[in-house]
Design an enzyme around this catalytic site. Structure first.
Site, short mmCIF file in Angstrom:
data_model
loop_
_atom_site.label_atom_id
_atom_site.label_comp_id
_atom_site.label_asym_id
_atom_site.label_seq_id
_atom_site.Cartn_x
_atom_site.Cartn_y
_atom_site.Cartn_z
N GLY A 216 0.79 -1.23 0.00
CA GLY A 216 0.00 0.00 0.00
C GLY A 216 0.81 1.27 0.00
N ALA A 240 5.50 0.70 -14.35
CA ALA A 240 4.69 1.93 -14.36
C ALA A 240 3.66 2.01 -13.24
CB ALA A 240 4.01 2.18 -15.71
N ALA A 241 3.69 1.10 -12.26
CA ALA A 241 2.76 1.21 -11.12
C ALA A 241 3.00 2.52 -10.39
CB ALA A 241 2.95 0.04 -10.16
N GLY A 242 4.27 2.78 -10.06
CA GLY A 242 4.62 4.00 -9.34
C GLY A 242 4.31 5.24 -10.15
N ASP A 243 4.56 5.19 -11.45
CA ASP A 243 4.31 6.36 -12.31
C ASP A 243 2.81 6.65 -12.40
OD1 ASP A 243 7.02 6.59 -12.77
OD2 ASP A 243 6.96 5.41 -14.62
N GLY A 278 2.46 -4.14 -19.90
CA GLY A 278 3.02 -2.95 -20.55
C GLY A 278 3.15 -1.78 -19.60
#
Ligand code: ADP
Length: 301
Positions: A216, A240-243, A278
């Site tokens: 989380g 790209a999770a953080g982005d 992706g």
């Protein structure tokens, strides 16, 4: 209020192989794809899909036209994206049959950003406009200082080089977003609460957001801490999770939403991104994120 994302663009060359290449070995790849990447580009797309009007600034080489087209297709203004003679930044990514990877990054044109380019770009923005930046281009410290001096509101994600930003005036960023490893590099602490304590000592007026992957995220400012768990999804690709999280978080906070709601929206968008393959193609829209949140509420999450 305008949004400027000033950051990197990369061509991600993804090669699929049975096994990652070892020293002295030559291996035939079974496939190759050239995909749009770079922290700046991903976060700009996320902020735009989250519903904000975004202007992008950065540098690419003569081989980077498709990255510019991708930004434009996402509705992003590329007026301040310049083309230089260096090759576009790129990454060579090997992915083996077990999903393991090994990555070489070459900064290329991302390192051709100069103080003069920063000054010219910022002259188009006013006090109160937002700058979202990362640490994947040259002159990042100049960018942070110049934007803050102008009265712009700065959101800073020190990825992918937090150590390089340790000595920057971080207290001038209104919003700092970082993951556990980045937080450790910046604070010297490995335990999340201590990490936030140290960084708040240093940046008492900033809002901090620490992301903890599937554990989380935490929001912290001088007066409170809020905790948001990750939404349970089947993780397909965490690129790209953080982005995605960063773009949606900033979009929500800038709209005046509460920190709790912004964390929840950003977590939902990031969970959707994680559940799809992706980088940029996995970033959801605001409508998809709303629908996911409604569905989660109905199922009691
Ligand atoms: P980064 O990609 O920058 O390392 P994290 O891994 O901390 O960032 O992920 C950012 C956010 O994405 C997390 O706070 C969480 O909300 C969401 N997230 C990441 N991994 C998962 C996962 N496996 N399932 C659901 N959400 C995830």
């Amino acid at each position: 209020m305008k949004f400027l994302v000033f950051g990197s663009l990369n061509i991600d060359h993804v090669y699929r192989l049975k096994q990652l290449v070892r020293e002295g070995e030559t291996v035939e790849a079974s496939s190759h794809e050239a995909l749009a990447g770079g922290k700046g580009l991903n976060q700009a797309v996320a902020l735009s899909r989250a519903g904000q009007r975004v202007c992008f600034a950065g540098a690419l080489g003569p081989d980077g036209d498709f990255l510019k087209r991708q930004l434009e297709e996402a509705g992003i203004d590329t007026k301040h994206l310049i083309t230089v003679s260096d090759p576009t930044g790129h990454a060579v990514i090997q992915v083996d049959d077990a999903g393991r990877n090994s990555i070489i990054v070459f900064g290329g044109a991302n390192h051709a950003v100069t103080p003069a380019m920063i000054e010219k770009t910022l002259s188009d923005f006013d006090p109160g406009d937002w700058l979202l930046m990362q640490n994947e281009i040259s002159e990042g410290c100049t960018l942070l200082e110049s934007a803050a001096k102008k009265g712009m509101r700065v959101a800073f994600n020190p990825s992918p080089d937090p150590a390089g930003a340790r000595a920057w005036p971080l207290e001038r960023a209104e919003l700092l977003i970082f993951n556990e490893l980045e937080g450790e590099e910046l604070s010297g602490e490995s335990e999340p609460e201590k990490m936030l304590d140290r960084l708040l000592d240093r940046c008492p007026k900033s809002r901090l957001v620490l992301t903890l992957g599937e554990k989380g995220s935490v929001f912290a400012d001088a007066s409170r801490r809020l905790y948001q768990s990750a939404f349970p999804v089947r993780a397909v690709d965490t690129t790209a999770a953080g982005d995605t999280f960063t773009g949606f978080l900033l979009a929500a906070l800038a709209k005046g939403e509460s920190a709790a709601k912004a964390l929840r929206t950003a977590s939902a968008a990031a969970a959707l991104a994680v559940s799809r393959p992706g980088a940029t193609p996995s970033i959801p829209t605001a409508d998809e994120t709303e629908a996911f949140l409604k569905q989660s509420e109905q199922s009691g999450q």
